[in-house]
Each structure stands twice: as structure tokens, then as C-alpha cells.
Design a protein around this motif. Sequence first.
Motif, PDB file in Angstrom:
ATOM      1  N   LEU A   1     -26.062   5.704 -59.018  1.00  0.00           N
ATOM      2  CA  LEU A   1     -24.179   6.034 -59.590  1.00  0.00           C
ATOM      3  C   LEU A   1     -24.888   7.434 -58.626  1.00  0.00           C
ATOM      4  CD1 LEU A   1     -23.419   5.576 -62.766  1.00  0.00           C
ATOM      5  CD2 LEU A   1     -23.288   4.013 -60.580  1.00  0.00           C
ATOM      6  N   CYS A   2     -23.130   7.582 -57.707  1.00  0.00           N
ATOM      7  CA  CYS A   2     -23.441   8.770 -57.295  1.00  0.00           C
ATOM      8  C   CYS A   2     -23.163   9.844 -58.396  1.00  0.00           C
ATOM      9  CB  CYS A   2     -22.492   8.606 -56.405  1.00  0.00           C
ATOM     10  SG  CYS A   2     -22.344  10.069 -54.747  1.00  0.00           S
ATOM     11  N   LEU A   3     -23.333  11.023 -58.360  1.00  0.00           N
ATOM     12  CA  LEU A   3     -22.859  11.793 -59.570  1.00  0.00           C
ATOM     13  C   LEU A   3     -23.069  13.245 -58.793  1.00  0.00           C
ATOM     14  CD1 LEU A   3     -24.222   9.990 -62.533  1.00  0.00           C
ATOM     15  CD2 LEU A   3     -21.978   9.691 -61.478  1.00  0.00           C
TER      16      LEU A   3
ATOM     17  N   VAL B   1     -11.189  15.383 -59.301  1.00  0.00           N
ATOM     18  CA  VAL B   1     -13.056  15.567 -58.838  1.00  0.00           C
ATOM     19  C   VAL B   1     -13.437  14.115 -60.107  1.00  0.00           C
ATOM     20  CG1 VAL B   1     -14.881  16.246 -59.729  1.00  0.00           C
ATOM     21  CG2 VAL B   1     -13.503  17.566 -58.335  1.00  0.00           C
ATOM     22  N   LEU B   2     -13.030  14.150 -61.286  1.00  0.00           N
ATOM     23  CA  LEU B   2     -13.163  12.696 -62.049  1.00  0.00           C
ATOM     24  C   LEU B   2     -12.539  11.670 -61.673  1.00  0.00           C
ATOM     25  CD1 LEU B   2     -14.298  11.836 -64.652  1.00  0.00           C
ATOM     26  CD2 LEU B   2     -11.987  12.129 -65.936  1.00  0.00           C
ATOM     27  N   CYS B   3     -11.214  11.093 -61.240  1.00  0.00           N
ATOM     28  CA  CYS B   3     -10.757  10.327 -61.082  1.00  0.00           C
ATOM     29  C   CYS B   3     -11.316   9.789 -59.415  1.00  0.00           C
ATOM     30  CB  CYS B   3      -9.416  10.675 -60.267  1.00  0.00           C
ATOM     31  SG  CYS B   3      -8.447   9.384 -59.505  1.00  0.00           S
ATOM     32  N   LEU B   4     -12.419  10.341 -58.548  1.00  0.00           N
ATOM     33  CA  LEU B   4     -12.848  10.936 -57.382  1.00  0.00           C
ATOM     34  C   LEU B   4     -14.218  10.010 -57.531  1.00  0.00           C
ATOM     35  CD1 LEU B   4     -11.734  13.251 -54.425  1.00  0.00           C
ATOM     36  CD2 LEU B   4     -10.861  10.677 -55.379  1.00  0.00           C
ATOM     37  N   VAL B   5     -14.893   9.986 -58.605  1.00  0.00           N
ATOM     38  CA  VAL B   5     -16.221   9.917 -59.122  1.00  0.00           C
ATOM     39  C   VAL B   5     -16.121   7.982 -59.996  1.00  0.00           C
ATOM     40  CG1 VAL B   5     -17.977  10.743 -60.874  1.00  0.00           C
ATOM     41  CG2 VAL B   5     -16.864  12.794 -59.530  1.00  0.00           C
ATOM     42  N   MET B   6     -15.184   8.630 -60.864  1.00  0.00           N
ATOM     43  CA  MET B   6     -14.907   7.230 -61.126  1.00  0.00           C
ATOM     44  C   MET B   6     -14.102   5.828 -59.886  1.00  0.00           C
ATOM     45  SD  MET B   6     -12.466   7.237 -64.268  1.00  0.00           S
ATOM     46  CE  MET B   6     -13.166   8.117 -65.852  1.00  0.00           C
ATOM     47  N   LEU B   7     -13.911   6.917 -58.625  1.00  0.00           N
ATOM     48  CA  LEU B   7     -13.913   5.799 -57.812  1.00  0.00           C
ATOM     49  C   LEU B   7     -14.489   5.019 -57.098  1.00  0.00           C
ATOM     50  CD1 LEU B   7     -10.068   6.141 -55.629  1.00  0.00           C
ATOM     51  CD2 LEU B   7     -12.713   5.619 -54.783  1.00  0.00           C
ATOM     52  N   VAL B   8     -15.760   6.451 -56.904  1.00  0.00           N
ATOM     53  CA  VAL B   8     -16.854   6.000 -56.203  1.00  0.00           C
ATOM     54  C   VAL B   8     -17.747   5.130 -56.282  1.00  0.00           C
ATOM     55  CG1 VAL B   8     -19.114   7.493 -54.722  1.00  0.00           C
ATOM     56  CG2 VAL B   8     -16.614   8.408 -55.127  1.00  0.00           C
ATOM     57  N   ASN B   9     -17.746   5.369 -57.991  1.00  0.00           N
ATOM     58  CA  ASN B   9     -18.850   4.352 -58.821  1.00  0.00           C
ATOM     59  C   ASN B   9     -17.928   3.137 -59.122  1.00  0.00           C
ATOM     60  OD1 ASN B   9     -21.379   6.290 -58.705  1.00  0.00           O
ATOM     61  ND2 ASN B   9     -19.353   7.226 -59.484  1.00  0.00           N
ATOM     62  N   ALA B  10     -16.865   2.759 -58.766  1.00  0.00           N
ATOM     63  CA  ALA B  10     -16.395   1.461 -59.201  1.00  0.00           C
ATOM     64  C   ALA B  10     -16.172   0.037 -59.290  1.00  0.00           C
ATOM     65  CB  ALA B  10     -14.627   1.275 -58.490  1.00  0.00           C
ATOM     66  N   ASP B  11     -17.965   0.478 -58.135  1.00  0.00           N
ATOM     67  CA  ASP B  11     -18.079  -1.257 -57.790  1.00  0.00           C
ATOM     68  C   ASP B  11     -18.877  -1.600 -58.561  1.00  0.00           C
ATOM     69  OD1 ASP B  11     -16.626  -2.142 -55.707  1.00  0.00           O
ATOM     70  OD2 ASP B  11     -17.219  -0.344 -54.161  1.00  0.00           O
ATOM     71  N   GLN B  12     -19.794  -0.405 -59.483  1.00  0.00           N
ATOM     72  CA  GLN B  12     -20.745  -0.380 -60.155  1.00  0.00           C
ATOM     73  C   GLN B  12     -20.218  -0.523 -62.010  1.00  0.00           C
ATOM     74  OE1 GLN B  12     -24.695   0.314 -59.263  1.00  0.00           O
ATOM     75  NE2 GLN B  12     -24.087   2.220 -57.672  1.00  0.00           N
TER      76      GLN B  12
ATOM     77  N   TYR C   1     -10.172  -0.987 -59.552  1.00  0.00           N
ATOM     78  CA  TYR C   1      -9.911  -0.283 -60.388  1.00  0.00           C
ATOM     79  C   TYR C   1      -9.917   0.512 -59.110  1.00  0.00           C
ATOM     80  CZ  TYR C   1      -9.834  -1.286 -65.391  1.00  0.00           C
ATOM     81  OH  TYR C   1      -8.784  -1.704 -66.048  1.00  0.00           O
ATOM     82  N   LYS C   2     -10.535   0.261 -57.785  1.00  0.00           N
ATOM     83  CA  LYS C   2     -10.571   1.502 -56.752  1.00  0.00           C
ATOM     84  C   LYS C   2      -8.411   1.663 -56.429  1.00  0.00           C
ATOM     85  CE  LYS C   2     -12.986  -0.562 -54.136  1.00  0.00           C
ATOM     86  NZ  LYS C   2     -14.582  -0.775 -53.080  1.00  0.00           N
ATOM     87  N   ASP C   3      -8.102   0.866 -56.379  1.00  0.00           N
ATOM     88  CA  ASP C   3      -6.886   0.519 -56.033  1.00  0.00           C
ATOM     89  C   ASP C   3      -6.003   0.793 -56.944  1.00  0.00           C
ATOM     90  OD1 ASP C   3      -7.946  -0.516 -53.619  1.00  0.00           O
ATOM     91  OD2 ASP C   3      -6.930  -2.961 -54.578  1.00  0.00           O
ATOM     92  N   ARG C   4      -6.423   1.123 -58.706  1.00  0.00           N
ATOM     93  CA  ARG C   4      -5.138   1.498 -59.620  1.00  0.00           C
ATOM     94  C   ARG C   4      -5.866   3.460 -59.380  1.00  0.00           C
ATOM     95  NH1 ARG C   4      -5.932  -1.217 -65.418  1.00  0.00           N
ATOM     96  NH2 ARG C   4      -5.037  -2.576 -64.174  1.00  0.00           N
ATOM     97  N   LEU C   5      -7.150   3.734 -59.129  1.00  0.00           N
ATOM     98  CA  LEU C   5      -7.436   5.173 -59.296  1.00  0.00           C
ATOM     99  C   LEU C   5      -6.319   5.603 -58.005  1.00  0.00           C
ATOM    100  CD1 LEU C   5     -11.319   4.613 -60.069  1.00  0.00           C
ATOM    101  CD2 LEU C   5      -9.684   5.753 -61.349  1.00  0.00           C
ATOM    102  N   ALA C   6      -6.396   5.600 -56.816  1.00  0.00           N
ATOM    103  CA  ALA C   6      -6.128   5.921 -55.453  1.00  0.00           C
ATOM    104  C   ALA C   6      -4.494   5.456 -55.765  1.00  0.00           C
ATOM    105  CB  ALA C   6      -7.166   4.974 -54.525  1.00  0.00           C
ATOM    106  N   LYS C   7      -3.552   4.457 -56.085  1.00  0.00           N
ATOM    107  CA  LYS C   7      -2.586   4.107 -55.995  1.00  0.00           C
ATOM    108  C   LYS C   7      -1.649   5.699 -56.357  1.00  0.00           C
ATOM    109  CE  LYS C   7      -1.223   1.900 -60.035  1.00  0.00           C
ATOM    110  NZ  LYS C   7      -0.939   0.713 -60.835  1.00  0.00           N
TER     111      LYS C   7
END
Length: 1110
Positions: free
Chosen positions: A608-610, A695-706, A712-718
Amino acid sequence: MQEFDLALKMCCHEELYEEAAKSVERYQKMMRKEGLPISKLSYTANQFYLEAAAKYLRTNKMSEMKEVLSHLDTEDQLVFLKTHKCFAEAADLLKREGKDEEAAKLMMQHGFVLEAAKLTNQKEFRASCLLAAARLSVAGICKVENVRDILSEALELFQRTDQKSGSAEATYLIGLLEKDFYMLKKAFGMFLRVNHNAGAVEALFGATSCDVESEAILGLTSYGIEALLNLVKAFKKAGTNAEKEMVKSCFEYFGIVLIDGKSCQVSQNEAGCILEHLSENYKQREKRTSDKLSVSLEEVKFALNKHLLNRLTAVIHHLLGLSFPNICTKFIAGLKCEDETCEDFHSSLSLHEIKSIFQCKMHLAAINGLLLEAKQVFPKDLLHEPNAIDELLTADKYALCKSLINAIFPKHFHLRMVSENPVVCKQILSLYRFSHKNSNPCRAVLRECIRSEFRNETAQNRRESTDLWLRMMQVFAFTSTYPEEFERLLFKEEDDYNRELKMADERGRGRSKGIEGRYGMLLPDKYAGNAESTYLCFIRLLQDSMDQLYIHRNLEQCRWLFYRFMNVLVKKCVDPLIPSIGNTVALLEFQFILCSAVLMRLCKTMTLCLPKSYIALFHYWDYLFARGDRCKDAFTFSVIQEYKPQDTKQAIEKFKLHLRYLANVLCGYENFNVLFDAFGDLGFIVSGEAERTVVLCLVMLVNADQVLGWKYKDRLAKIFPTLREFLAELKRDYPSKVPERLIKIVDLMSETSSVKEVVDGLKELLLCRDKEYLADCCWRWDPKGTRVTKYENNKPVRGIYFEVADLDRFAYLSQARNFEEAEIDLEKDMYIEEREDPLANIASIRQQKQQQKASAKRKLWGLFLFVYCCVRWKRISSSKQESPDMALGVFKKADVDPTQCDLCGVKFLQRPANFAAQTEPSEKEPSEVTTATEADWEENMDRNEIFAAGETFENHIMLDEHGNNFASYQRYFEFFRINVEPLIRKGMDVMESIADNTCIKGHFASNEQSNHMQSRIQAAIKKISDMVEDIYRRKAWADAEETMSKLASNLNSNVDKASNWLKETESRLLKEEEFDHDKDLDSEVKCEEDTFEELHPKKPSRKMMKRRRK
């Protein structure tokens, strides 16, 4: 003989004392020469020589006085000279007799300190004389040349003779003379080590006049003010040996000698500043020719308290004029600081700067608490209106405490440097360095601050406010009183609510109708067999979640209980149940990183990228909640490593479901949308809370695939286009209050769909706000003893292994969905399996705790009664055998208590009962460790020097040396009580009888002799008193009886002589009075006969007389 006595009287009437003395000597010489018995005369030659010396002294004929005194023996000469305050002549006499040490002590006692230093050969005494001379010079009372050299010599002598108190004062005077802060700081520490609080206060006051960094003076102030308050408390009641010693050293420092239990002698030369606080009647009543003032003990204490209050206000006023390091609130939020006078940091903080900021805030909080304590400690008659201490406090009396709390639990992002690893976290956040013996003013005031905040809230907020309960949980955890103090308030609030509910039912009103705080109170499942029908506060769900992690080491229960807690907030969604943005994101961050770490542990290939600050959160939360005996080895990494689920795949699914729930709460779950709300108020933008949420939203988005799923990438970014509009509007209205970096990242998220661009934007944002970097993280647990490469700092990794993130992998990474699952309905399937109601379990545990508490209370009360009866019985049984107290105050008692042993001269370690809880344990297997700097080690060694070198009360009383000293002291005590005390009392009675005898006092030939007799007794008692002090100081109990018996014998001899002389003189004077009276009667009769001749009988003839005789 009568004619000879009459001749002597006539000589005395004419003040021919020498002739009278020589006549007596010639008479005695003649009688001895002729071998005739010497008839006892009414007067002695010594009496006449004393009267002659007094006569010459009155006329200032010193040579004649010395010539007359030479006829007396040395001891009588000394007594006369001391009685008439001819100290220089007395010292010369002692020097001629070869008694230089006695001469030196005499000169020292009467203020001739440099002369005394020249006479003595004793190093310790010479050092004391030199120090006294320097003290008078520095105070401006007298001028002494080469003061610096005198102090240097005194310091060297004190160090050779191991006189720590003297060394401290000499160091202090050198620092004061040269305005050397570091010398004063050294003296301050030396004073505190020997329990000399008065000296420490003066050293602190002197340090405020030095030009030094504000942090340096602040470090002394909190310790110095507590020492000051302890001294004030000791004035009220000195209960322990340490407190008695503290008061004694204070009195000695200011030249105060306690005469008895009610009065003191104050030296005008040494008292210094306290003289101005004495009432005018004392200053006017005493003769200025005398250095000593006789003052009541209460007046002395009042003057000392007034002096200490002035020192306190002066130090705090100086402190308030200083500025202390801090980080600019605008900079931390990404705003431009336009205040040119702002002295705060405007750059990312180094470890040293972080430590400096936190330590200053802790010192200031401690001082805040000490000032509040001072209002209670100082006598009320000193604190007039306007109150001197109130003027030092701000309108919010806990402002400095709240500043510290806000720094430790910030609204903006967590500063990674605060908890980069367990060792650093402990170094920065530990309050143990602020523990002064058994107290910790910083810890105490933080608790009182949060208690006060809780008490002043409404009933609704006390029961419903998530922010209030979180704040209490955080502060009590930080001050090591979680969960005891937390649960005490929680129990009380629940009991109050249930009591109010019961009263409402009895009045016939509907359940919970009209009762404040009903949204925060939950009722357990009534169908649960062990559940009580008792409402519980919603915060118990979060508390139980933390307990499951740190006490029960159950990750699944921790996750599930947090979901239940969060769901209460989401479903009810009312104020004040909804927490602030900062608190909500802090909880979501920890749950996210915890569940992500569990997934990395269960999925060996997951990376994961944290942000680095997210990894630091583990050490931060562990420091707060994994301390004390109840959480042994309960560090999150070790709990995760031990987690071995029966079905790994199912466990992975549950933790991923939980992460999806967190993402939904963050970006929109029913009416609960943290990210949207974070941009709904300008205050959240300015405080940095909005940026933290992004920042929390972006961290979730960056690691969403795993960890979440590609949808959830779309849900977090919309939501970002909407946020972009909000920011644009705010930027137009408040251009200086919207940070550019926030606008930039929101714009990026509104336009991009590439994960690589998102991760690049996140990297730039982290670098801009705190020079923070992204890390590629995976789970790794090296066995003990594993050899590692030099590239890993030669440390085994146990937990999350991280390295600088390879962001290029996001460019070519195929959006792997090897962990992707079908989309599910969170509401329906979040926890589909049947579970028992957590509230029922919590209610059951609560009931058990109440029962245990009640049982413990009963046992404690029984134990108290038993101990009370034992103590009472012991007092009654020993009351008849108890030795009477020595009321004269000459004997100096010594005993042992938990603070120090007066028998052996040992000060004990002040180790608190909950010492283990106060010294926060560091992680046994940290993933990272850092080496403390040299300055840290030096500070730590300096702080613990006395602790390491000392011993405990329990160990000391078991030593043979202590037992021997105790036995020797008891023998000495009994000898003094039986043989010396009655003798001193008898001597004082004889002196009083001589002083009260007006016939002797006014007699022409007995006045000086009476003074002489009294002075001899007084000198003998003084020798005993000085020896008592010397024996106590040297702890020389073994030979004390032998030494004291010689002095007692001398006193007995003088008392007998004085007593016999008093009896003889009274008898002789009585005869003289009778003779004079008869003579006066005869004269009166003769006078009457001459006046009335007709009444005179005729004289009989000689013939008739002869006839009558026959």
C-alpha cells in the motif's frame, strides 16, 4: 569582722572596688600566714573585681578594665566580657589562651565573619565564615574586597568537606555576582537536591535577570514555583522530616533563629527583603544598635509568605513578557502569514524544534496549574482584591492547558515527527520529566482542566457530545488516568440519567420525555438474558472497541464495535452527537490504517502507498492507550502479528467491508458526509481540517484497487467538482483564508481520472505541508536475531516495512482486481452473522464492576476500621508508658519517615506508588529506534542523578547501620531526658530566681556577681545546646552520651555554685536588712526621746543599777 565588713561597705559606697578587693586579699593572706582560720566574709575579692571592671567599662577605660579582670581566672573573664558584649576583647583573651577555634566561633556568632575566618583552622567553619562575608557584601550591607575570590575559596572548601548546601549557596552568589545564568541554574539544581527550597526560589529569581533564551528560564520556573509552594505549605504545617528540614533551612537562610514555639530572633543583616514585610511596630520597637529583632513566629511566617508571593509574581511577570517557540497556525494550514511580528516557526519542524515546542507548552501548563494551586496555598489575608495571582491568569484560567491539549490533539494533520517511532514519541509526549518527587503539576492541571470543562457543560452535552467524551478520553489517556477517571465520570452520568428517568416514570410522564441527553443514551437489548434495564452512554462502544484492541487483543471485536459506535452517530446524525471534522477524521484515519495493516499482514503480497504520518499514528495511539499494567505488550503491531483467523479469506472480506464502510462515511453515507461538511464552514478551511479530510480521501483513492474496490475510486472523486465551487466562492469572499495548495489539489481531483496524477498531487501536497513523503508499505516480521543488511540500519523489522514510494508503478500498473469483490449492500450485509448485543455485554461488565467496587469498598472500610482500632489500642496502651516530651526545646529529636531518615542523614527516593504507570514503557520490539542525543542524555542524567544515587525508605530501615544508629540514639535520648533536661530546667529556675531577686539586683556589691552567675549558667546551657546541634548534624549518636555527660557535669557545677551563692547572699542581705531596720528603730526612738523630754523616765542611779544586777 563586723568592722571589716563595714569598712568594705564604705569602700563600695565610694566605688573603691579595687581597694576593697585588695583588702580582702590582704586579709586572707594575713590569716593564712599566721595559720589562723579564715573567717568567711560577706564579700569576695572576685565580686569587687567584677564591680571594678564594670565601673571602668561604663567610663570606657578599657585598659583599666583589662587590668582589673586579669585578677580573675580566664573563664570568669570570658563570662564578664561576653555578658557586656566585649567580643573583640573576649576573642583576644581566647587567642592568648591558645583557643583560636573558640575565638573564631565567638567572632562568627557576633558578625565578625572575616576575623573568624582568619582565626579558624577548620575547613568547614572557614568556608561558612567566608560565605557569610560574601553574602553580606552581595547584599550591600558591608563592603568586602575580592568577593569573587572569597566565594571561590569558600566553594572549594565546601566541596572538599562535602557540604552540599554551602556549595549551592556559594554557587548561587557567584552566579548572582556575575549574572551567569548557567551558574544560577546549577545552584538551583543543587538547592533542590538538598531540599533547600528557599535557596532554589532565590536562584530562580536571580536567573530572571540574566539575558538568556526563554526556553531556558521556563525550564526552571515550573520546578521553582512548585518548590516555592511546597515551602508555603510547610509553613502551614510541616508534617514530614523533609518539610521540617525545608523550613529550618529557610529560617537559617534568612537569619531567623527560632527561640521557642512562638517567637524568633531575626538578624537585620541577613533577613534582607523580608524585613520590609514586618509590621512597623516590630521595626520601631527594637533598638537599632542591636542586629537582632525579636519577632513572633506568626509575624515571621507572614513576612516570609509575603516575600515568596512577591518572588512568584515577579518571576511570572518576567515570564509573561517572553515569547516561546510555536508553529504558526496560518502556516500549518497553508495560509500566508502577513503578521511581520510573528515569531513562530514558518517552516516544517525538525525533531529538536518539535521537542522544544511541546516541552515549553508542558512547562507553561504546569505553571498554569501551579498558579491555580497558589490561590489555595497562600494565606487569604495576603491575596487582597485585586488578587495578585488572578492578575497573572488570563480570562480563561486554563488557557495554557488548552494550548497544550490542542497541540497534542490537533485539528489539522498529525505531525509525523511527534511519533516517528516509539522512542521519539515517548521523548516528546512523556510527562514523566515534569514529575517533581510525588507530584506532577502538568498532569494534575490537565486533569482538572478537563474535569472543569465537563462540569461546566450542560446535561445534554455531558451525555451527547462526542467531542467532549473524545476530549476526556484523550486527556485522561495522556495523563495516565484512563480508564479509571474516565469511567468514574461515565458511571456518574449514566446513573444520573437513569435516576432522572426513574423519577420521570414515577411522575407518570413518558419514558425519556423532557430529559436532557436522551440521544446519547442507549438501552441494551431487552431480550438478552444478562442485560440490565439500564441506559448506557454511547461512548462505551468506542471505549470497548479500544479495550478489545489493547486489552483483549481482539481485532475483529475492535472493528465491529467501532462500526456499532460510528453507526450510532451516522443513524442519529444530530448535534452534539456529530463529532467535529478533526475528531471524525482522526478516528477514521486510525481505523483505516489499522485495517490496512491487518490486510497487509493477511495478504503477504499486498503493498500500500501511505503517508509517513499515517504509519506514525500507530506509535501515537499506542503511546496513549497501551500503557500501564492492564495493557502489557499490547502494541498494535504485536497484536496484528498474533492475529490468526480461522478463515483468512473471510477475515480479509470483513476488513475490506469495514474499509468500504469508512469510505462511505467519509464521502456520503445516508445524511452523513464528512468530506462535504469539511468544506461547509470557513473555519474548517482555516484550521486545516478540510485539508486533512482531503488527504484521507486521496489515500483511500490511491489504494482503492487493493482495499476498497475499483468502483470506490469514482465514489471518492465524484464530490470534488462540488467542493471546487465551494472553494471558488470562499476564495472570492475571503481571499486570504483559503490556502492555494488546497485549491490546487481540489482542482486536480475535479479534472483528472488518472491514479498516477492523483498520487503525484498527493505527493506534492504532503511535501508542501510538512515535507512528508509517501511510502510503499508491506508487512514484515523478522524473527529475533535475524541478520539484516546495512541498508536497513542493522535493525530487524517487526511490523510495517516501508520505503520511499515508487510512484511510477501507478503509471503502468494494470488496475489489478485480484481482490475485487462484487458490490454489496453495506446496510444489509455489513455484519450479516448473528452477534450478541454489544450493549448487553457492556452492561453486564458494568454491573460486575459496580459489584466489585462495592465489595472492595466494604473490604476497605473494614480494613480501615481494623487499622483504626489497632492504632487506638496502641495509643491507649502506651499512653502511660510514653516518655514525656522535652518542653524546653533544647533537645533536637531525630526519627525516620518516608521522606528522610534524620538518624542517618539519608533522604529517600520519592517514588510514587503508581511509579510503573507513570514511567511509560517503551515498545519492546519497535520497528524503529533512535539514539537519544547527547543533550537528552545529559538532561536525563541530571534529572535522575539523585534518584539513582538514593535509596528507598523500605530498604533503609532494614539496614544494620540504621538499626545501630537507632539504638544509640535511643540511649542518648533517654540519658538526655533523665539526666540533662532536669538539670537545664534547674539552671533556668536558678537564673530566674537570681533575676527576680530585687535585693540582689540593686545591691552595690552583688549586681555584677549576679549577672556573672547567670551568664555562667547560660553559657553552660548554650554549650549543651550547641553540642546537641553538632551531634544532630554529625549524627554522632554513639558517643553522644559521653560527650553530653561532661557538659552536664559542668552545668551542674555552675548551677550548684550559683544556687549556694544565692542562698548565702539572700541570708546575708536579710541580716543586713534586719540590722539596718533595728538601727533605724533605735534612731527613731532616740529622736522621739530628744523631742519629748517630759516623757523621758529619769535615769536610775548607778547604785540602783548595781542593786538590780544583783
